[in-house]
Motif scaffolding. Structure first.
Motif, PDB file in Angstrom:
ATOM      1  N   VAL A 150       0.816  -1.100   0.100  1.00  0.00           N
ATOM      2  CA  VAL A 150      -0.179  -0.007   0.026  1.00  0.00           C
ATOM      3  C   VAL A 150       0.924   0.997   0.123  1.00  0.00           C
ATOM      4  CG1 VAL A 150      -1.668   1.223   1.276  1.00  0.00           C
ATOM      5  CG2 VAL A 150      -1.979  -1.297   1.076  1.00  0.00           C
ATOM      6  N   PRO A 151       0.760   2.013  -1.122  1.00  0.00           N
ATOM      7  CA  PRO A 151       1.517   3.323  -0.895  1.00  0.00           C
ATOM      8  C   PRO A 151       1.143   4.455  -0.103  1.00  0.00           C
ATOM      9  CG  PRO A 151      -0.068   3.381  -2.745  1.00  0.00           C
ATOM     10  CD  PRO A 151      -0.196   1.899  -2.020  1.00  0.00           C
ATOM     11  N   CYS A 152       1.925   5.482   0.149  1.00  0.00           N
ATOM     12  CA  CYS A 152       1.568   6.471   1.068  1.00  0.00           C
ATOM     13  C   CYS A 152       0.057   6.790   0.320  1.00  0.00           C
ATOM     14  CB  CYS A 152       2.359   7.895   0.965  1.00  0.00           C
ATOM     15  SG  CYS A 152       4.046   7.591   1.681  1.00  0.00           S
ATOM     16  N   ARG A 153      -0.707   7.706   1.501  1.00  0.00           N
ATOM     17  CA  ARG A 153      -2.018   8.090   0.851  1.00  0.00           C
ATOM     18  C   ARG A 153      -2.122   9.568   1.600  1.00  0.00           C
ATOM     19  NH1 ARG A 153      -5.961   3.952   3.278  1.00  0.00           N
ATOM     20  NH2 ARG A 153      -4.031   3.536   4.479  1.00  0.00           N
ATOM     21  N   ILE A 154      -2.761  10.473   0.976  1.00  0.00           N
ATOM     22  CA  ILE A 154      -2.870  11.777   1.594  1.00  0.00           C
ATOM     23  C   ILE A 154      -4.140  12.422   1.685  1.00  0.00           C
ATOM     24  CG2 ILE A 154      -2.166  14.373   0.895  1.00  0.00           C
ATOM     25  CD1 ILE A 154       0.230  13.286  -0.647  1.00  0.00           C
ATOM     26  N   ALA A 155      -4.355  12.925   2.727  1.00  0.00           N
ATOM     27  CA  ALA A 155      -5.674  13.595   3.329  1.00  0.00           C
ATOM     28  C   ALA A 155      -5.471  14.949   3.035  1.00  0.00           C
ATOM     29  CB  ALA A 155      -6.435  12.979   4.639  1.00  0.00           C
ATOM     30  N   VAL A 156      -6.320  15.685   2.273  1.00  0.00           N
ATOM     31  CA  VAL A 156      -6.199  17.216   2.198  1.00  0.00           C
ATOM     32  C   VAL A 156      -7.731  17.611   2.633  1.00  0.00           C
ATOM     33  CG1 VAL A 156      -5.948  19.032   0.514  1.00  0.00           C
ATOM     34  CG2 VAL A 156      -4.587  16.820   0.300  1.00  0.00           C
ATOM     35  N   CYS A 157      -7.440  18.507   3.761  1.00  0.00           N
ATOM     36  CA  CYS A 157      -8.727  19.094   4.273  1.00  0.00           C
ATOM     37  C   CYS A 157      -9.397  20.042   3.196  1.00  0.00           C
ATOM     38  CB  CYS A 157      -8.278  19.825   5.540  1.00  0.00           C
ATOM     39  SG  CYS A 157      -9.895  20.582   6.568  1.00  0.00           S
ATOM     40  N   ARG A 158     -10.468  20.189   3.066  1.00  0.00           N
ATOM     41  CA  ARG A 158     -11.116  21.130   2.090  1.00  0.00           C
ATOM     42  C   ARG A 158     -12.666  21.370   2.806  1.00  0.00           C
ATOM     43  NH1 ARG A 158      -6.738  22.141   1.055  1.00  0.00           N
ATOM     44  NH2 ARG A 158      -5.718  22.158  -0.925  1.00  0.00           N
ATOM     45  N   ASP A 159     -12.846  22.375   3.572  1.00  0.00           N
ATOM     46  CA  ASP A 159     -14.015  22.532   4.083  1.00  0.00           C
ATOM     47  C   ASP A 159     -14.363  23.853   4.578  1.00  0.00           C
ATOM     48  OD1 ASP A 159     -16.604  21.769   4.897  1.00  0.00           O
ATOM     49  OD2 ASP A 159     -16.080  20.501   6.511  1.00  0.00           O
ATOM     50  N   CYS A 160     -14.547  24.082   5.858  1.00  0.00           N
ATOM     51  CA  CYS A 160     -15.081  25.409   6.229  1.00  0.00           C
ATOM     52  C   CYS A 160     -13.879  26.678   6.045  1.00  0.00           C
ATOM     53  CB  CYS A 160     -15.450  25.368   7.579  1.00  0.00           C
ATOM     54  SG  CYS A 160     -14.263  25.102   8.956  1.00  0.00           S
ATOM     55  N   CYS A 161     -12.290  26.015   6.235  1.00  0.00           N
ATOM     56  CA  CYS A 161     -11.311  27.055   6.230  1.00  0.00           C
ATOM     57  C   CYS A 161     -10.394  26.568   5.234  1.00  0.00           C
ATOM     58  CB  CYS A 161     -10.771  27.054   7.703  1.00  0.00           C
ATOM     59  SG  CYS A 161     -11.827  27.684   8.826  1.00  0.00           S
ATOM     60  N   CYS A 162     -10.179  25.248   5.413  1.00  0.00           N
ATOM     61  CA  CYS A 162      -8.762  24.803   4.202  1.00  0.00           C
ATOM     62  C   CYS A 162      -9.398  24.757   3.078  1.00  0.00           C
ATOM     63  CB  CYS A 162      -8.502  23.392   4.780  1.00  0.00           C
ATOM     64  SG  CYS A 162      -7.631  23.157   6.249  1.00  0.00           S
ATOM     65  N   ASN A 179      -3.842  25.671   5.567  1.00  0.00           N
ATOM     66  CA  ASN A 179      -4.447  24.383   5.109  1.00  0.00           C
ATOM     67  C   ASN A 179      -3.825  23.279   5.608  1.00  0.00           C
ATOM     68  OD1 ASN A 179      -6.292  25.393   2.936  1.00  0.00           O
ATOM     69  ND2 ASN A 179      -4.585  26.058   1.667  1.00  0.00           N
ATOM     70  N   VAL A 180      -4.530  22.204   5.998  1.00  0.00           N
ATOM     71  CA  VAL A 180      -3.992  20.993   6.445  1.00  0.00           C
ATOM     72  C   VAL A 180      -3.844  19.762   5.444  1.00  0.00           C
ATOM     73  CG1 VAL A 180      -4.411  19.331   8.452  1.00  0.00           C
ATOM     74  CG2 VAL A 180      -5.190  21.605   8.902  1.00  0.00           C
ATOM     75  N   ILE A 181      -2.735  19.090   5.671  1.00  0.00           N
ATOM     76  CA  ILE A 181      -2.609  17.867   4.774  1.00  0.00           C
ATOM     77  C   ILE A 181      -1.967  16.792   5.592  1.00  0.00           C
ATOM     78  CG2 ILE A 181      -1.011  16.984   2.862  1.00  0.00           C
ATOM     79  CD1 ILE A 181      -0.899  19.807   2.041  1.00  0.00           C
ATOM     80  N   VAL A 182      -2.607  15.886   5.732  1.00  0.00           N
ATOM     81  CA  VAL A 182      -2.151  14.548   6.402  1.00  0.00           C
ATOM     82  C   VAL A 182      -1.490  13.405   5.435  1.00  0.00           C
ATOM     83  CG1 VAL A 182      -2.751  12.813   7.904  1.00  0.00           C
ATOM     84  CG2 VAL A 182      -4.113  15.026   8.146  1.00  0.00           C
ATOM     85  N   VAL A 183      -0.134  12.954   5.721  1.00  0.00           N
ATOM     86  CA  VAL A 183       0.244  12.027   5.008  1.00  0.00           C
ATOM     87  C   VAL A 183       0.548  10.764   5.678  1.00  0.00           C
ATOM     88  CG1 VAL A 183       2.432  11.422   3.703  1.00  0.00           C
ATOM     89  CG2 VAL A 183       1.799  13.636   3.727  1.00  0.00           C
ATOM     90  N   GLN A 184      -0.317   9.756   5.535  1.00  0.00           N
ATOM     91  CA  GLN A 184      -0.444   8.298   5.891  1.00  0.00           C
ATOM     92  C   GLN A 184       0.667   7.568   5.012  1.00  0.00           C
ATOM     93  OE1 GLN A 184      -2.826   7.027   8.095  1.00  0.00           O
ATOM     94  NE2 GLN A 184      -4.025   9.120   7.943  1.00  0.00           N
ATOM     95  N   PRO A 185       1.347   6.777   6.084  1.00  0.00           N
ATOM     96  CA  PRO A 185       2.594   5.944   5.759  1.00  0.00           C
ATOM     97  C   PRO A 185       2.227   4.809   4.730  1.00  0.00           C
ATOM     98  CG  PRO A 185       2.200   5.657   7.946  1.00  0.00           C
ATOM     99  CD  PRO A 185       1.178   6.701   7.528  1.00  0.00           C
TER     100      PRO A 185
END
Length: 123
Positions: free
Chosen positions: A5-17, A53-59
């Protein structure tokens, strides 16, 4: 035999981001660039609006096996920061590649309740 499973990225996009509240950022380009190096999932609010803006990188599976954990980046509001994240993910990301010093400026630890809630909803 399981495929890695490769890295996955979550990018917040809602009220502020990802909104006009964070000016001077090409939000669509940020998602496009990150999509070149990993699967990107656009998420609703991650409850850390002060870090927009928030970005979460999953291993990746390899990174997780090596002890890598999700890395939360906040205030990712310029193209160079996005590029630095993309280069790091391409190199392997959490648990595989060392985090470049410049990215330590963006790393933050979300409140425990946010991490717990986030991990339950991302499965």
């Amino acid at each position: 035999m399981r495929r890695p499973v490769p890295c996955r990225i979550a990018v917040c996009r809602d009220c502020c981001c990802g909104t006009a509240k964070v000016t001077g950022v090409d939000h669509a380009e940020q998602v496009r660039r990150l999509s070149e190096v990993a699967e990107v999932r656009v998420t609703p609010c991650l409850l850390v609006c002060e870090q927009a803006n928030v970005i979460v990188v999953q291993p990746s599976s390899e990174g997780r096996a090596a002890g890598g954990r999700p890395v939360w980046f906040g205030l990712v509001n310029d193209a160079m920061a996005t590029e630095d994240i993309a280069v790091w993910v391409r190199a392997g990301g959490p648990g595989v590649a060392d985090l470049p010093d410049i990215l330590t400026l963006y790393v933050f630890t979300p409140p425990r309740g946010v991490r717990t809630r986030r991990s339950r909803t991302s499965r």
